[in-house]
Design a protein around this motif. Structure first.
Motif, PDB file in Angstrom:
ATOM      1  N   ALA A  89       0.827  -1.208   0.000  1.00 59.69           N
ATOM      2  CA  ALA A  89       0.000   0.000   0.000  1.00 59.69           C
ATOM      3  C   ALA A  89       0.863   1.261   0.000  1.00 59.69           C
ATOM      4  O   ALA A  89       0.554   2.238  -0.688  1.00 59.69           O
ATOM      5  N   GLU A  90       1.961   1.222   0.764  1.00 60.23           N
ATOM      6  CA  GLU A  90       2.847   2.395   0.812  1.00 60.23           C
ATOM      7  C   GLU A  90       3.704   2.482  -0.444  1.00 60.23           C
ATOM      8  O   GLU A  90       3.956   3.569  -0.959  1.00 60.23           O
ATOM      9  N   LYS A  91       4.137   1.336  -0.943  1.00 58.59           N
ATOM     10  CA  LYS A  91       4.973   1.313  -2.141  1.00 58.59           C
ATOM     11  C   LYS A  91       4.244   1.940  -3.327  1.00 58.59           C
ATOM     12  O   LYS A  91       4.843   2.645  -4.149  1.00 58.59           O
ATOM     13  N   LEU A  92       2.948   1.705  -3.426  1.00 57.26           N
ATOM     14  CA  LEU A  92       2.169   2.223  -4.547  1.00 57.26           C
ATOM     15  C   LEU A  92       2.123   3.753  -4.582  1.00 57.26           C
ATOM     16  O   LEU A  92       1.919   4.338  -5.644  1.00 57.26           O
ATOM     17  N   VAL A  93       2.303   4.400  -3.434  1.00 56.72           N
ATOM     18  CA  VAL A  93       2.287   5.870  -3.418  1.00 56.72           C
ATOM     19  C   VAL A  93       3.672   6.441  -3.156  1.00 56.72           C
ATOM     20  O   VAL A  93       3.826   7.630  -2.890  1.00 56.72           O
ATOM     21  N   ASN A  94       4.693   5.590  -3.249  1.00 53.78           N
ATOM     22  CA  ASN A  94       6.054   6.017  -2.938  1.00 53.78           C
ATOM     23  C   ASN A  94       6.990   5.877  -4.131  1.00 53.78           C
ATOM     24  O   ASN A  94       8.200   5.864  -3.982  1.00 53.78           O
ATOM     25  N   ILE A 135       0.925   6.085   5.507  1.00 55.80           N
ATOM     26  CA  ILE A 135       0.795   5.964   4.054  1.00 55.80           C
ATOM     27  C   ILE A 135       0.328   7.288   3.460  1.00 55.80           C
ATOM     28  O   ILE A 135       0.789   7.706   2.392  1.00 55.80           O
ATOM     29  N   PHE A 136      -0.578   7.972   4.149  1.00 57.97           N
ATOM     30  CA  PHE A 136      -1.009   9.295   3.698  1.00 57.97           C
ATOM     31  C   PHE A 136       0.177  10.252   3.634  1.00 57.97           C
ATOM     32  O   PHE A 136       0.340  11.000   2.656  1.00 57.97           O
ATOM     33  N   GLU A 137       1.016  10.237   4.650  1.00 59.88           N
ATOM     34  CA  GLU A 137       2.191  11.113   4.659  1.00 59.88           C
ATOM     35  C   GLU A 137       3.134  10.775   3.514  1.00 59.88           C
ATOM     36  O   GLU A 137       3.706  11.675   2.885  1.00 59.88           O
ATOM     37  N   THR A 138       3.312   9.490   3.241  1.00 54.06           N
ATOM     38  CA  THR A 138       4.163   9.092   2.116  1.00 54.06           C
ATOM     39  C   THR A 138       3.598   9.622   0.806  1.00 54.06           C
ATOM     40  O   THR A 138       4.344  10.112  -0.051  1.00 54.06           O
TER      41      THR A 138
END
Length: 510
Positions: free
Chosen positions: A394-399, A442-445
């Motif tokens: 989930a974090e990788k997708l927005v990072n 994840i929002f912050e990322t």
């Protein structure tokens, strides 16, 4: 935070003890460039660790891993000690340390040493109070944890080591940038100074100015840390590049020419499992270059013989390639080439069937089309992932970098299916409300990586969804400033990115 402060005070005391007990020339404590004996304490890496941690404290970056935090406070403690050494005589420092009984214990028993370190922390306030009084600086404990930008002019370049004596943020004038760029390219400064200089550029717009320097350092330098740093900037510039096939091909040619010099031929790639490197750094540099080469989309134009080898590997299963110690970037590139004409659904199925899940997820985190992005998010929300990989994916997708409109789509999907997203995090959790902390992170990322105006609208929706989560009032009140700060940073990033793109287009056109 208590552990971080423990690391900072230990670093301060140990460095002060070194200053008092070791007979080094006094100038070694003042000059970053000549203090070779203290290189581990006052190196470009330590300088950058301190600045990065200060950036986290100041909100210029929102997420920082634990190791980077620890490195940052350790560096700040050492630099505080350097400041003390520059402003107080040894006798005075020694007297303060002795009065608090803070020298290292002679015994090597681990329990004894831990007990001694506990005393350091217990007496930290007293030590900082005494140092503050001796230095006539009431806030010495916070020294180097808040940095204002220094505008660097041409005249200030004459004594560059003085600029980096302590952690600092810089804004180089256009003329100073031009001069330093040329000095680096002409090898008129040491790699150490080049490392300090290159790291000093914070904004997307400023980093664009470093394109010729970053290319030169990758191509010509043999210092791993400097090559990685230059590579980070080339990656940022690649992201800034407009979605234009011709410009991308030109830029990829620049990348290939620079990184291929670290590999030289097909032979070390084919023979990698039995290839011997003379030094550890040589292997690190080679592997970094290999990763870059395998990420190029125009590889057929640059190195046909390498592509023939990759296509040959495609005749074998991924399991066989892994068993043969083929490097991971080569395996992934061969997989992509094998399936380049397949539909996204078929590529997904093949990746999940042939690759370890984490490698497949890393591949899925870089969707290039709306169809691929839809498949990635569908998979995230499907409940099919191993629980521990859910937050990672989930974090990788927005990072990572995406083509235009892909990132807003991903964020909006998170919002539209917010309850299911949180449910996936709950599969991973073993502590109550940990899913809330994961969601905020994840929002912050996503805010940290925002570059499109459409992302801002999606992020506003994401923030509202987080605010509506059912959590305690205390947790909600602690989170609200984080959401506001992240949104503010995202807006600044988007504005900076637009300026950088125009600057890069003008530069390439010229």
């Amino acid at each position: 935070m208590k552990k971080l402060f423990t690391i900072q005070i230990e670093s301060l005391i140990k460095t002060l003890a070194l200053y008092v007990l070791v007979d080094l020339p006094q100038e070694a404590w003042f000059d970053s460039e000549t203090s070779d004996n203290l290189g581990g304490l006052f190196s470009p890496e330590a300088f950058q660790d301190a600045v990065k941690y200060e950036s986290y404290l100041s909100g210029r970056i929102l997420n920082l891993d634990r190791e980077s935090m620890e490195n940052g406070v350790r560096a700040i403690g050492a630099y505080q000690a350097r400041y003390v050494a520059a402003h107080l005589p040894k006798a005075k420092v020694k007297k303060i340390l002795q009065s608090l009984d803070l020298f290292e214990p002679k015994q090597k028993d681990k329990k004894f040493v831990r007990a001694w370190q506990k005393r350091w922390v217990e007496r930290a306030d007293d030590l900082y109070n005494r140092l503050s009084k001796a230095l006539d600086e009431p806030d010495f404990r916070e020294k180097f944890t808040r940095l204002e930008k220094t505008k660097v002019t041409e005249s200030m370049l004459k004594n560059f080591p003085a600029l980096v004596r302590y952690p600092a943020r810089f804004e180089f004038t256009a003329e100073a940038t031009k001069i330093m760029n040329q000095k680096v390219i002409d090898s008129q400064v040491t790699p150490r100074i080049a490392d300090y200089y290159v790291y000093s550029f914070e904004s997307y717009e400023a980093i664009v100015s470093l394109l010729p320097v970053a290319e030169f350092l990758v191509r010509e330098s043999n210092y791993a840390h400097l090559i990685w740093l230059a590579g980070d900037y080339l990656n940022i510039i690649w992201r800034v590049l407009p979605d234009d096939e011709l410009l991308n091909a030109r830029f990829e040619r620049v990348l290939f020419n620079a990184y291929w010099l670290k590999i030289n031929s097909l032979w070390p790639i084919v023979n990698y499992p039995k290839f011997k490197f003379n030094r550890e750094n040589d292997e690190l540099i080679f592997n970094d270059a290999l990763g870059w080469i395998m990420s190029l989309t125009n590889l057929d134009d640059f190195c046909p013989e390498l592509c023939e080898y990759l296509d040959f590997l495609g005749n074998f299963s991924v399991a066989d390639q892994i068993a043969s110690d083929i490097p991971k970037p080569v395996i992934n590139c061969a997989f992509h080439r094998k399936h380049k004409n397949d539909a996204p659904e078929k590529i997904f199925a093949a990746a999940l069937n042939e690759l370890p899940e984490e490698d497949a997820l890393t591949m899925f985190a870089h969707p290039d089309t709306p169809e691929e992005a839809e498949l990635s998010v569908d998979f995230l929300l499907s409940g099919r992932l191993d629980a521990e990989n859910v937050p990672f994916f989930a974090e990788k997708l927005v990072n990572v970098s995406h083509p235009d409109k892909i990132a807003p789509y991903i964020i909006n999907r998170y919002v539209d299916e917010f309850e299911n997203l949180v449910k996936q995090f709950e599969r991973y959790n073993c502590r109550e409300r940990l899913d809330y902390d994961i969601t905020v992170s994840i929002f912050e990322t996503a805010c940290d990586n925002a570059v499109e105006p459409d992302e801002l609208l999606a992020l506003e929706r994401f923030a509202d969804a987080i605010r509506d989560q059912k959590v305690s009032g205390k947790r909600r009140s602690l989170t609200a400033p984080r959401l506001d700060r992240a949104l503010k940073l995202a807006k600044a990033n988007v504005a900076d990115f637009a300026k950088a793109r125009q600057k890069l287009v003008d530069f390439l056109a010229y």
